[in-house]
Design a protein around this motif. Sequence first.
Motif, PDB file in Angstrom:
ATOM      1  N   LEU A 203       0.825  -1.197   0.000  1.00  0.00           N
ATOM      2  CA  LEU A 203       0.000   0.000   0.000  1.00  0.00           C
ATOM      3  C   LEU A 203       0.863   1.252   0.000  1.00  0.00           C
ATOM      4  O   LEU A 203       2.032   1.235   0.392  1.00  0.00           O
ATOM      5  CB  LEU A 203      -0.953   0.002   1.198  1.00  0.00           C
ATOM      6  CG  LEU A 203      -0.372  -0.121   2.599  1.00  0.00           C
ATOM      7  CD1 LEU A 203      -0.108   1.248   3.201  1.00  0.00           C
ATOM      8  CD2 LEU A 203      -1.310  -0.894   3.507  1.00  0.00           C
ATOM      9  N   ALA A 246      -4.554   1.038  -1.721  1.00  0.00           N
ATOM     10  CA  ALA A 246      -4.115  -0.347  -1.879  1.00  0.00           C
ATOM     11  C   ALA A 246      -4.934  -1.030  -2.967  1.00  0.00           C
ATOM     12  O   ALA A 246      -5.896  -0.481  -3.491  1.00  0.00           O
ATOM     13  CB  ALA A 246      -4.251  -1.096  -0.555  1.00  0.00           C
ATOM     14  N   LEU A 372      -7.374  -4.825   3.265  1.00  0.00           N
ATOM     15  CA  LEU A 372      -6.012  -4.942   2.752  1.00  0.00           C
ATOM     16  C   LEU A 372      -5.767  -6.318   2.143  1.00  0.00           C
ATOM     17  O   LEU A 372      -4.967  -6.467   1.221  1.00  0.00           O
ATOM     18  CB  LEU A 372      -4.999  -4.685   3.876  1.00  0.00           C
ATOM     19  CG  LEU A 372      -4.886  -3.252   4.378  1.00  0.00           C
ATOM     20  CD1 LEU A 372      -3.945  -3.188   5.566  1.00  0.00           C
ATOM     21  CD2 LEU A 372      -4.407  -2.327   3.267  1.00  0.00           C
TER      22      LEU A 372
END
Length: 556
Positions: A203, A246, A372
Amino acid sequence: MASLAVDKVVKVLISGAGPSGLVLALSLRKNGIPVRIIDKELGPRLGERGAGVSARSLELHKILGTFPDVYGDNRKPIPWRRDYDPLDGHKIVKTFSMVPISEPTIGIPHGSPIFLGQNHHERILRSHLAELGTTVEFGTELLNFTQSENEVNVETIHRTPDGKEEVSQSTASWLIGADGAHSAIRKTLGLEFLGETIDSIALAFGDFKISGPPRKFLEQWGDVKTRFTFTRPSAQDPDVLNFMMAGDINIEEILSSSKATTEAFYNISGRRDIIIEDVIWSSKYRPNIRMVNKLRVGRVFLAGDAAHCHSPTGGQGLNSSIQDAFNLGWKLALVEKGHASESLLDTYAEERLPVIAEMLNKTTELLKHSPLAGKAAPPRSQADNIRADMSQLGVTYRGSSIILQKATNAGLIQNIGYNKASVDAAQPGDRAPEAPGLVDVSGNTFSVYSLLSPSRHTVFIFSGGYSGEDLDRISGLVRQQPVDTVHGVLVHSAQTTPADNCKFEKLLDEKGNAHATYKVDGPCIVIVRPDGVIGARVDDPSGVAQYFKTVFQDHV
């Protein structure tokens, strides 16, 4: 060419002026230990970075004397989260709280975390450290070190903004590596950094400088299955917005310039009405889930990110680092003063490593079910169950070799780590609960945490059931300990009146708060360590001698 200088001997050299290094330095200075703290950066780091301050960290700030500044007028609770439609960045899909709400209680008056940008957090700690005559030496990097049985020889280089360099050699009694995840001290010691780097997750993150109305929510735009961005408003600076991007993105391209970063945010969010004036700082990040298997090698210690790093989920990095420092600080001070054997320092790793290992497991579990990882959040009950532990109020050292547990309570002993019962059980190894409403003979009021100190143990004697002879015996045992290392407090109810010749500080538990939160129903002595952990809970005065013999060993 750099010049060479030879510095004087220092007691403790701390490399790294992040939260763990600063808290440890302040703890040691509160114990009267001279400290030198260095950091290779030319000045304080920019950016919010780790902004969540846990409930347990707030309690430790009370002991350290920094709580009024940390929990001051600029404090902010964790904002609620707002998710937007992936196809329409203005359309709100849902708004919810990411952390369990904890209502204040007598024993836990500040049970919810707050937001405090790490840059502001560190500024507060540096300010308190400066009041004690210690300032951070920015621009100073540890080059190498060697250690012998009695000292650590170090070589440092000091760099100035105009490019000048000076190499110095000095000697310290102890060296602390609080120098981050890429710790040079850890590498020099040759310690393994066990764990993994999750290459599948990467990210871009940093801080935007924005204009216009400040943002009020944690906000997520985009699609977690493709690409998304998440923002967090600063708790202290209304024109700062922390960002993370991300998914299926080109991070190198995004971070190539401020313009590229800004455009990437707009393309994902569709929110050009959020006016970005600049990118304050930015970086690429991959989750590293790692820890050492040792925290001490001779006269050198590791703390904070130098010893463990993990995913950002759960907000445990900064808070665990503070607990590392607080656990080590009082022990190192006692040894340096000659009040305890060096073997006391081995309990730093004994107590902290199991907690760190369990923390890594919990935050990794949250990561696996986070955007994520490209996955939907776990069921709310499961997430809340894990996040409840993130308060760190349930961290316990039950079973530690320096915790005195009564044989009659042997069934309560559990492994060191997280234990939900330890939040308010008030058993040896658990956090000491708070309790307001203690009143002295002059009418001044205190709470339990206002009586705690990073430089001494506090012995609370709940007087009901103890005779004058018993109290004299307890007083004698307290006075036998090294000077200024133990403070006795006699807590009595309205139904009991201590003798006039009582040698302890006498406090009336006016509303019974302390008796309630410590679950006292008879004669009871509670010994609270300098780090706010209950070291012993006994009814027989002999337990006082037994506990302190373990801590001070042959130095009493």
